[in-house]
Design a protein around this motif. Structure first.
Motif, short mmCIF file in Angstrom:
data_model
loop_
_atom_site.label_atom_id
_atom_site.label_comp_id
_atom_site.label_asym_id
_atom_site.label_seq_id
_atom_site.Cartn_x
_atom_site.Cartn_y
_atom_site.Cartn_z
N SER A 1 40.71 15.43 28.44
CA SER A 1 41.04 14.01 28.32
C SER A 1 40.83 13.56 26.88
O SER A 1 40.26 14.31 26.07
N GLU A 2 41.25 12.33 26.58
CA GLU A 2 41.01 11.79 25.24
C GLU A 2 39.52 11.68 24.96
O GLU A 2 39.07 11.93 23.84
N ALA A 3 38.74 11.30 25.97
CA ALA A 3 37.30 11.18 25.77
C ALA A 3 36.69 12.54 25.47
O ALA A 3 35.82 12.67 24.59
N ALA A 4 37.15 13.58 26.20
CA ALA A 4 36.63 14.93 25.94
C ALA A 4 37.06 15.42 24.56
O ALA A 4 36.31 16.11 23.87
N GLU A 5 38.26 15.05 24.16
CA GLU A 5 38.75 15.42 22.84
C GLU A 5 37.90 14.78 21.75
O GLU A 5 37.50 15.44 20.77
N ASP B 1 47.39 4.32 15.86
CA ASP B 1 46.07 3.72 15.73
C ASP B 1 45.35 3.62 17.07
O ASP B 1 44.12 3.66 17.13
N ARG B 2 46.12 3.51 18.16
CA ARG B 2 45.49 3.39 19.47
C ARG B 2 44.58 4.59 19.77
O ARG B 2 43.59 4.46 20.49
N GLN B 3 44.92 5.75 19.22
CA GLN B 3 44.14 6.96 19.48
C GLN B 3 42.73 6.90 18.91
O GLN B 3 41.88 7.70 19.27
N SER B 4 42.51 5.96 18.01
CA SER B 4 41.19 5.90 17.36
C SER B 4 40.10 5.36 18.29
O SER B 4 38.92 5.54 18.02
N ARG B 5 40.48 4.71 19.39
CA ARG B 5 39.47 4.06 20.23
C ARG B 5 38.47 5.06 20.79
O ARG B 5 37.25 4.85 20.73
N ALA B 6 38.98 6.14 21.36
CA ALA B 6 38.06 7.14 21.94
C ALA B 6 37.19 7.76 20.85
O ALA B 6 36.01 8.06 21.08
N LEU B 7 37.75 7.96 19.68
CA LEU B 7 36.99 8.54 18.57
C LEU B 7 35.87 7.62 18.13
O LEU B 7 34.74 8.06 17.88
N SER C 1 43.97 19.47 18.06
CA SER C 1 43.51 19.24 19.42
C SER C 1 44.59 18.58 20.25
O SER C 1 45.36 17.75 19.76
N HIS C 2 44.64 18.93 21.52
CA HIS C 2 45.55 18.27 22.47
C HIS C 2 44.85 18.17 23.80
O HIS C 2 43.85 18.87 24.07
N THR C 3 45.34 17.28 24.66
CA THR C 3 44.70 17.03 25.95
C THR C 3 45.66 17.37 27.08
O THR C 3 46.84 17.65 26.87
N SER C 4 45.12 17.30 28.28
CA SER C 4 45.92 17.60 29.47
C SER C 4 46.78 16.41 29.89
O SER C 4 47.55 16.52 30.84
N GLY C 5 46.65 15.29 29.20
CA GLY C 5 47.40 14.10 29.61
C GLY C 5 48.90 14.20 29.36
O GLY C 5 49.68 13.52 30.03
N ARG C 6 49.31 15.00 28.36
CA ARG C 6 50.73 15.16 28.03
C ARG C 6 51.00 16.63 27.77
O ARG C 6 50.08 17.40 27.54
N PRO C 7 52.28 17.01 27.76
CA PRO C 7 52.60 18.39 27.36
C PRO C 7 52.16 18.65 25.93
O PRO C 7 52.13 17.75 25.10
N ARG C 8 51.80 19.87 25.66
CA ARG C 8 51.38 20.24 24.31
C ARG C 8 52.54 20.05 23.35
O ARG C 8 53.71 20.24 23.69
N SER C 9 52.21 19.65 22.10
CA SER C 9 53.24 19.46 21.09
C SER C 9 54.05 20.75 20.89
O SER C 9 53.46 21.82 20.75
N GLY D 1 37.74 25.79 23.48
CA GLY D 1 37.57 24.92 24.62
C GLY D 1 38.55 25.21 25.73
O GLY D 1 39.29 26.18 25.74
N ASP D 2 38.56 24.33 26.71
CA ASP D 2 39.39 24.49 27.87
C ASP D 2 39.44 23.15 28.57
O ASP D 2 38.59 22.29 28.35
N ALA D 3 40.43 22.96 29.39
CA ALA D 3 40.49 21.71 30.15
C ALA D 3 39.31 21.59 31.09
O ALA D 3 38.99 20.50 31.56
N GLN D 4 38.65 22.71 31.41
CA GLN D 4 37.41 22.71 32.19
C GLN D 4 36.26 23.05 31.26
O GLN D 4 35.99 24.21 30.99
N PRO D 5 35.57 22.05 30.69
CA PRO D 5 34.59 22.31 29.63
C PRO D 5 33.52 23.32 29.98
O PRO D 5 33.09 24.09 29.14
#
Length: 990
Positions: free
Chosen positions: A746-750, A795-801, A953-961, A974-978
């Protein structure tokens, strides 16, 4: 008055500290221990500061006592032998500073003391402009130690370097400290008059270093829970107030010495490697060249070795007038050894309760109570205290974060004495080892002296062959294709300097154009160093400042005076509002450049930002004579970042320079990322059509990035590169760390991965990082927080960071340096709040809001407009701080968009959100191949900002770039299952 002081403690708001670290528990335990003066700890934390103000009252100048009702309640829970003893508090805080000086990462902890709450508030206000005060009672600041001392002095307090020998976080520490106190605090070092020796050293060890003679050697517990108060402490013989204590530390009068751990009990006394169970004395460490014989990694060099390294006196030396000290073992540990259970066990605590009720506070029992009185309660304890007072103990030294063990009985001795002495019921004692002798100092190798650098005879001698080939080209059009990190600005400035100093070109005939004020200032600075006699005649400008220059000279054609003004966005809206009453319509006029709005601007002798290009262009297009005049004036024109010109800038350049003119254009089409601003890379690609006689030089030697970063960036850009045969050759030696590609759930895990990896690369930002096992090595040395950047597409991506870094206590900034009042939207908020003269934001918010919820809603947009997170902003405002600027001395992690990163570079770069839909960013209904290619170029730009380490870094929320397909062979993190993550993976990158 003789009293014991413990002036280094923490509150419940510090990481890894007991929730019982509040004023009531601290007062109860201070009476139990026999301590009269306690530091409050953590006064920079907003919640703790408020708690102190609500529950303490001044008892004497600069010291406080607990409120009467709370104090009476504590006395009711204590036996008469302990009740009523005076316990005073002095405002204190421990500050962690992590910064880079002398190409080394410096990590130094400091104790700060203030005489009153108003002084503490001023200090907090200053620090709130530097870092996050709300996430940890011991804040982590990216600030030089010298600057922290300066702020302390300006606010009326004093500073004591904390646990000065600790390897990881101390002024004299082996890992990240200095060789002398003066080296750390430089010109302000004379204002430091005391140092804290820490748990792993005692005054006798410090006496071997003559440079410490001028300082009072103080000791404190560094308590993270109330029961360990007083494990080390300082003794004073003065009045019980702030100013008397300070004077005693400054002059030595009334300073009566310290109560000490046996230094072997400290967890960094000798050298070792905890992970491998290796512990060594200094001689053994020297024999192994400082490396662990088990794993081959560097040992953590402990305090004993560090003292040996800096000592200039033999063992046993004592400087004249040095105060004495007493070495003790905390009473619970002594009783624990006798009864055979842990010092926190119910059995031990019950025995301590009986002893203190009968004999008084713990420190009094250990130091002063007659042995016969102790023997009446426990002959074994009396024997233990007798040995302790004589220093007859068995020592098992601590190392690399593991506490040592001090015993008063030899192995098996308690079993033999069981029949002779019996008071406590006890189990068999744990085994121990005998004391190890202290070794003689090991020889220290002399540092190598670098050979002097001999300057060349030409300005161009320091350039590489490609750069020199570009700089040496004579007149005519020249296109320089400069890959990232290849020395673009260096080449261009050396070329200009060589023209005016070696080839007879008059400096006044040279015009250099850049895109940003920062770039123009950098170019001017470099040229001032290269051609100091000529730089004043050079014209160095952005496109817009060039427009100002032309309009100052010829603006009368548009009805402008030579002193016309440039309207900022607020003024533009005000002018448009004078034409139409509706605000929405007024904004539309500004956006469209409506003729009515422009006429109103001219009437006020104003232009807007767009006019600075359109009006000069109109002047030149209408006057061939003016074109000839400027071509004669500037015969040598250089343009930086040529791939970023837009149509109007391109037309302006074509008028200023004839097809066979002396135009040098430098840039990289693979870094063309500003199409949304109107930039057109096509003008770069057609340069040789516009200037048929142009010569082309490529710069391919990358001096910025590691080989892995260069290789990865080339693989990413290859499918759509605009440079035929694109080549970049890594020239920098930044090690062999691979690119890390991280998959988060997730973004939070990222964001948590980013915060965790920052600590690992930095080699730990706190003791907790080591104690918890989150960090186990030194990381990459020579880094400060400013060496880290986290890049994102939107800029929205900065919130979790922001949330993750705040929780970690790591200082950061969203790159913005404007004053609060100048930031978009703030003027309107300020107007709506109707500030009174001199009123602070916090005062007005409190007056307007009336309740916490409303205040929160008012503060959120202000925080956002400051480019910072709400918690940090609120931490400052809670103390009445005006957050108009960040302190420019602060060292912080940079959070910025990929577009904003252009032109910057960092040793460590994270690019988060490498997902299809974010990178490339896909607009609904759009199917633009060139847009996708530009997004690929944007990733290329972001990757090439990195010098040593690059994490994608990428998350499971969208397909990888899809851009990451080129990096399949790179190390996956890492992994989607930490919980399934492989141990040590991230550290392997270091």
């Amino acid at each position: 008055m003789r009293f014991v002081a413990d002036l280094h403690i923490h509150s419940k708001y510090s990481r890894a500290c007991s929730r019982d670290c509040d004023l009531e528990h601290l007062t109860w335990w201070a009476r139990r221990k026999g301590i009269s003066l306690v530091g409050t700890g953590d006064f920079t934390h907003p919640a703790w500061y408020d708690h102190l103000g609500e529950n303490l009252v001044e008892a004497a100048p600069g010291v406080f006592r607990l409120r009467d009702d709370l104090d009476r309640d504590i006395d009711r829970r204590l036996p008469p032998s302990l009740a009523g003893a005076p316990v005073r508090f002095m405002l204190s805080v421990e500050i962690s500073t992590i910064y880079k000086r002398g190409d080394r990462t410096r990590k130094v902890h400091h104790l700060i003391y203030m005489p009153d709450l108003s002084s503490a508030a001023r200090f907090n206000a200053r620090l709130a402009k530097i870092g996050n005060l709300g996430s940890d009672g011991r804040p982590i600041l990216g600030l030089d130690s010298r600057d922290l001392l300066e702020i302390t002095l300006e606010c009326g307090g004093y500073l004591v370097p904390a646990h000065v020998w600790t390897p990881w976080f101390a002024v004299l520490g082996s890992k990240s400290g200095f060789d002398a106190i003066e080296d750390c605090y430089v010109d302000l070092a004379s204002h430091v008059f005391a140092v804290e020796t820490g748990l792993s050293s005692d005054p006798e060890m410090n006496w071997r270093v003559s440079g410490l003679d001028k300082y009072r050697l103080v000791s404190n517990s560094d308590a993270h829970s109330p029961p360990v108060l007083g494990r080390e402490a300082t003794v004073f013989d003065t009045e019980l107030d702030y100013y008397s204590v300070r004077k005693a530390l400054e002059t030595g009068e009334g300073f009566a010495g310290s109560l000490e751990f046996f230094p072997e009990e400290g967890k960094y006394h000798v050298d070792g490697h905890r992970k491998c169970g290796v512990r060594m004395e200094p001689r053994e460490t020297s024999a192994h060249n400082g490396t662990c014989p088990e794993c081959g990694k560097p040992l953590t060099v402990g305090v004993l070795s560090r003292v040996e390294e800096l000592a200039d006196r033999p063992h046993g030396a004592r400087p004249p007038g040095a105060a004495g000290f007493t070495s003790l073992v905390p009473l619970p540990e002594v009783v624990s050894e006798i009864v055979g259970t842990g010092p926190k066990s119910k059995k031990v605590l019950a025995e301590i309760d009986k002893l203190t009720a009968a004999l008084g506070p713990e420190l009094v029992i250990l130091r002063d109570v007659p042995v016969d009185d102790i023997a009446a309660h426990s002959p074994l304890l009396a024997e233990a205290v007798t040995r302790l007072r004589r220093g007859e103990v068995v020592r098992d030294s601590g190392y690399d974060g593991e506490y040592g063990v001090i015993r008063v009985f030899e192995p098996g001795e308690l079993e033999r004495r069981r029949s002779a002495f019996a008071l406590f019921d006890y189990d068999a004692p744990r085994p121990s080892t005998v004391e190890r002798p202290r070794p003689a100092p090991a020889p220290v190798a002399a540092a190598a002296v670098p050979a002097p650098v001999v300057a060349g005879s030409s300005l161009l001698d320091g350039l590489d062959p490609e750069q020199r080939a570009a700089a040496e080209v004579d007149g005519g059009p020249l296109l320089i294709i400069a890959g990232p990190g290849t020395g673009k600005t260096r080449t261009l400035t050396h070329r200009i300097a060589d023209l005016v100093t070696s080839r007879g070109v008059p400096a006044a005939q040279c015009l250099a154009i850049t895109f940003t004020r920062r770039a123009a200032e950098e170019m001017a600075e470099r040229l001032a160093a290269l051609a100091p006699d000529a730089v004043g005649e050079l014209t160095i400008a952005t496109f817009h400042s060039l427009g100002v220059l032309i309009l100052r000279e010829h603006g009368a054609a548009f009805g402008l005076s030579a002193s016309f003004g440039v309207a900022d966005p607020e003024r533009q809206l005000a002018v448009a509002s004078s034409v139409v009453a509706d605000e929405k319509e007024a904004r539309a006029l500004v956006a469209a450049g409506d003729a009515r709005y422009k006429k109103a601007l001219r009437a006020q002798d104003l232009v807007d930002f767009d006019d600075l290009i359109t009006l000069p262009l109109a002047l030149l297009e209408e006057s061939a004579a003016l074109v000839d005049a400027y071509r004669a004036r500037w015969r040598w024109v250089s343009v930086d970042e040529y791939q970023d010109v837009d149509e109007q800038q391109y037309r302006l350049l074509r008028l200023l320079v004839p097809p066979d003119g002396n135009l040098t254009a430098i840039g990289d089409p693979d870094q063309a990322i500003y199409r949304f601003r109107g930039a057109d890379v096509g003008f770069f690609l057609r340069f040789r059509e516009d200037f048929p006689g142009a010569r082309t030089v490529q710069l391919t030697r990358n001096y910025r990035s590691s080989a892995a970063v260069v290789a990865g960036a080339l693989e990413v850009i290859a499918p759509s590169s605009l440079v035929p045969g694109r080549e970049l050759r890594p020239m920098a030696d930044h090690g062999d760390a691979p690119i890390g590609v991280h998959h988060a759930s997730s973004e939070a895990a990222e964001a948590a991965f980013v915060a965790r990896t920052v600590e690992q690369v930095l080699g730990g930002a706190s003791f907790h990082a080591f104690d918890s096992g989150r960090v186990v090595g030194d990381g990459t040395q020579g880094l400060g927080f400013a060496d880290f950047a986290v890049l994102y597409r939107t800029d929205r991506q900065s919130r979790a960071l922001v949330e993750a870094l705040t929780r970690s206590g790591l200082p950061f900034q969203k790159r913005s340096h404007d004053r609060l009042a100048d930031r978009p939207g703030v003027a309107r908020i300020a107007h709506d709040l109707r500030f009174a003269a001199g009123e602070t934001v916090s005062e007005r918010v409190r007056a307007v809001a009336g309740d916490d919820h409303t205040a929160y809603e008012l503060l959120k947009p202000l925080a956002a407009s400051c480019g910072t997170d709400f918690e940090r902003f609120h931490s400052a405002l809670a103390l009445g701080v005006e957050v108009d600027t960040w302190d420019p001395r602060a060292d912080r992690i940079s959070l910025l968009t990929l577009h904003a990163s252009k032109g910057l570079e960092f040793p460590v770069v994270f690019i988060v959100g490498c997902e299809d839909g974010l990178l490339p960013l896909r607009w609904p209904g759009a199917d633009d191949a060139e847009a996708v290619d530009e997004e690929r170029r944007l990733l290329f730009v972001g990757m090439t900002r990195a010098r040593r380490h690059l994490f994608l870094s990428h998350t499971s929320g969208r397909p990888r770039s899809p851009f990451l397909a080129a990096l399949e062979s790179y190390e996956r993190l890492g992994d989607a299952q930490p919980r399934r993550r492989r141990k040590g993976t991230q550290l392997s990158l270091l």
